[in-house]
Enzyme design. Structure first.
Site, PDB file in Angstrom:
ATOM      1  N   SER A   1      11.099  47.636  -4.627  1.00  0.00           N
ATOM      2  CA  SER A   1      11.201  48.591  -3.922  1.00  0.00           C
ATOM      3  C   SER A   1      10.367  48.748  -2.475  1.00  0.00           C
ATOM      4  CB  SER A   1      10.326  49.584  -5.781  1.00  0.00           C
ATOM      5  OG  SER A   1      10.437  51.043  -5.192  1.00  0.00           O
TER       6      SER A   1
ATOM      7  N   PRO B   1       2.152  47.754 -11.197  1.00  0.00           N
ATOM      8  CA  PRO B   1       1.435  45.966 -12.019  1.00  0.00           C
ATOM      9  C   PRO B   1       3.205  45.057 -10.932  1.00  0.00           C
ATOM     10  CG  PRO B   1       2.605  47.573 -13.659  1.00  0.00           C
ATOM     11  CD  PRO B   1       2.619  48.684 -12.999  1.00  0.00           C
ATOM     12  N   MET B   2       2.297  44.405 -11.021  1.00  0.00           N
ATOM     13  CA  MET B   2       3.536  43.159 -10.571  1.00  0.00           C
ATOM     14  C   MET B   2       4.306  42.166 -11.065  1.00  0.00           C
ATOM     15  SD  MET B   2       1.895  42.382  -6.962  1.00  0.00           S
ATOM     16  CE  MET B   2       1.282  41.052  -7.142  1.00  0.00           C
ATOM     17  N   GLY B   3       5.283  42.498 -11.238  1.00  0.00           N
ATOM     18  CA  GLY B   3       6.433  41.349 -12.555  1.00  0.00           C
ATOM     19  C   GLY B   3       5.972  41.834 -13.813  1.00  0.00           C
ATOM     20  N   GLY B   4       5.984  42.979 -13.346  1.00  0.00           N
ATOM     21  CA  GLY B   4       6.035  44.276 -14.400  1.00  0.00           C
ATOM     22  C   GLY B   4       7.574  45.066 -14.951  1.00  0.00           C
ATOM     23  N   GLY B   5       8.548  44.712 -13.997  1.00  0.00           N
ATOM     24  CA  GLY B   5       9.215  44.999 -14.676  1.00  0.00           C
ATOM     25  C   GLY B   5       9.691  46.484 -14.321  1.00  0.00           C
TER      26      GLY B   5
ATOM     27  N   LYS C   1      10.933  51.833 -10.993  1.00  0.00           N
ATOM     28  CA  LYS C   1      12.361  52.386 -11.995  1.00  0.00           C
ATOM     29  C   LYS C   1      12.348  51.507 -13.459  1.00  0.00           C
ATOM     30  CE  LYS C   1      13.267  47.917 -12.292  1.00  0.00           C
ATOM     31  NZ  LYS C   1      13.760  46.738 -13.222  1.00  0.00           N
TER      32      LYS C   1
ATOM     33  N   ASP D   1      17.341  44.270  -7.093  1.00  0.00           N
ATOM     34  CA  ASP D   1      17.578  45.270  -6.999  1.00  0.00           C
ATOM     35  C   ASP D   1      16.950  45.895  -6.341  1.00  0.00           C
ATOM     36  OD1 ASP D   1      17.607  44.983 -10.340  1.00  0.00           O
ATOM     37  OD2 ASP D   1      15.307  44.557 -10.625  1.00  0.00           O
TER      38      ASP D   1
END
Ligand SMILES: C[C@@](CO)(OP(=O)(O)O)[C@H](O)COP(=O)(O)OP(=O)(O)OC[C@H]1O[C@@H](n2ccc(N)nc2=O)[C@H](O)[C@@H]1O
Ligand SMILES: Nc1ncnc2c1ncn2[C@@H]1O[C@H](COP(=O)(O)OP(=O)(O)O)[C@@H](O)[C@H]1O
Length: 289
Positions: A109, A99-103, A10, A141
């Site tokens: 998801s 990517p993890m923690g990428g916003g 997202k 989220d």
């Protein structure tokens, strides 16, 4: 039989912080849209009660993985509601592209995809509201990914209203640093008093992200990347970062900028979509719905 399910990314097309609640959480007004790009979950259901993620996600313990937590939560609820036999299980494999923690909401998801896919594969027949309520206990989220439509969110992200913003092309880039969500929300300089506005006026104004200034001030890599991207197109931070995105009318315009990207900066081009790719897959499994 192994089935494959998308877990899309997202973007927060805008994100405003309208206040801080007594419990320390912040009230937001944000616009979520999905990308036609993300992780993939391969799911093999079984009758041995085994529930497991076979591959390792670097930096996340098996039992803390949101896929495993979502599957356990749904399984326990369904067994308690006499909708599922305790012998039912599932084995997952995840192909991480996000990517993890990428916003980009990859973890949320993944959790939503596990809930929606298992609801179909185990033929539980829970409605979307129930799945979204379960998902909210895993993260703010998760509900928007469960509902699968682009949405205007308020509160901490749980009050959702479906919307259909233009489906642009995006160049998403990762500045190579990791930005912690709690760190951003505890920053003394964070803008946290933007007046709440109605959706119509928000859609007519230039989109902004209230976390961006604080993140640019702390992380020079994010600032440098945004300065570079803004030469080509309107660009912003997504969520609390670290990823940034630039908006284009065509795929080729986005790809031309990606080709010029500074050395070592990772990026991808994807289309913004108002209907989650997860629901396209679900409706393709007509035997399950
Ligand atoms: C702000 C968003 C917008 O999409 O950022 P991204 O995570 O996508 O970057 C999300 O809603 C984030 O949701 P989520 O990622 O579930 O946040 P959490 O891990 O629960 O939050 C970590 C910490 O950030 C702070 N926090 C988080 C969300 C919020 N609305 N107010 C807060 O103050 C809290 O201190 C919380 O303990
Ligand atoms: N399956 C998963 N994929 C990604 N992150 C996960 C997963 N399970 C747990 N996590 C945790 O969730 C955190 C947030 O990840 P993610 O949702 O990708 O980022 P963001 O919230 O910034 O968009 C990660 O740093 C990781 O510790």
């Amino acid at each position: 039989m192994i089935t494959t399910w998308p877990a899309p990314a997202k973007l927060n097309l805008f994100l405003y912080i309208t206040g801080r609640r007594p419990d320390g959480y912040h009230n937001l007004q944000t616009l979520f849209q999905f990308l036609d790009y993300g992780d993939l979950l391969h799911i093999d259901t079984n009758n041995s009660g085994e529930l497991r993620l076979v591959n390792e996600v670097v930096g996340v313990e098996h039992d803390s993985n949101l896929i495993v937590r979502a599957a356990r939560l749904l399984r326990e609820q369904a067994i308690a509601d006499h909708r599922l036999s305790p012998r039912a299980g599932a084995v997952f494999q995840v192909e991480k592209h996000l990517p993890m923690g990428g916003g980009l909401g990859g973890g949320s998801s993944n959790a939503a995809t596990a809930l929606v896919a298992l609801n179909a594969l185990w033929q539980l027949d829970y409605d979307i509201d129930t799945l979204a309520r379960l998902g909210l206990t895993l993260g703010a989220d998760v509900p928007v990914f469960v509902r699968g439509h682009a949405a205007f969110a308020e509160g901490v992200g749980e009050q959702l209203q479906p919307v259909s913003p233009p489906e642009k092309w995006y160049l998403v880039m990762h500045p190579g640093v990791s930005v912690s969500t709690p760190l951003v929300f505890s920053d003394a300089a964070l803008t946290r008093d933007t007046p709440a506005r109605d959706l119509n006026s928000l859609l007519q104004q230039k989109f902004r992200n209230d976390c961006e200034t604080a993140v640019r001030n702390r992380f020079r890599e994010v600032d440098t990347l945004l300065v570079w991207l803004l030469e080509y197109a309107p660009s912003r931070l997504t969520g609390t970062g670290a990823c940034v995105f630039a908006e284009f009318d065509t795929e080729s315009a986005a790809r031309q900028v990606l080709e010029k990207a500074p050395k070592g900066v990772q990026g991808f081009v994807a289309k913004g979509v108002n209907l989650s790719p997860l629901y396209r897959t679900l409706s393709g499994h007509s035997e399950l719905v």
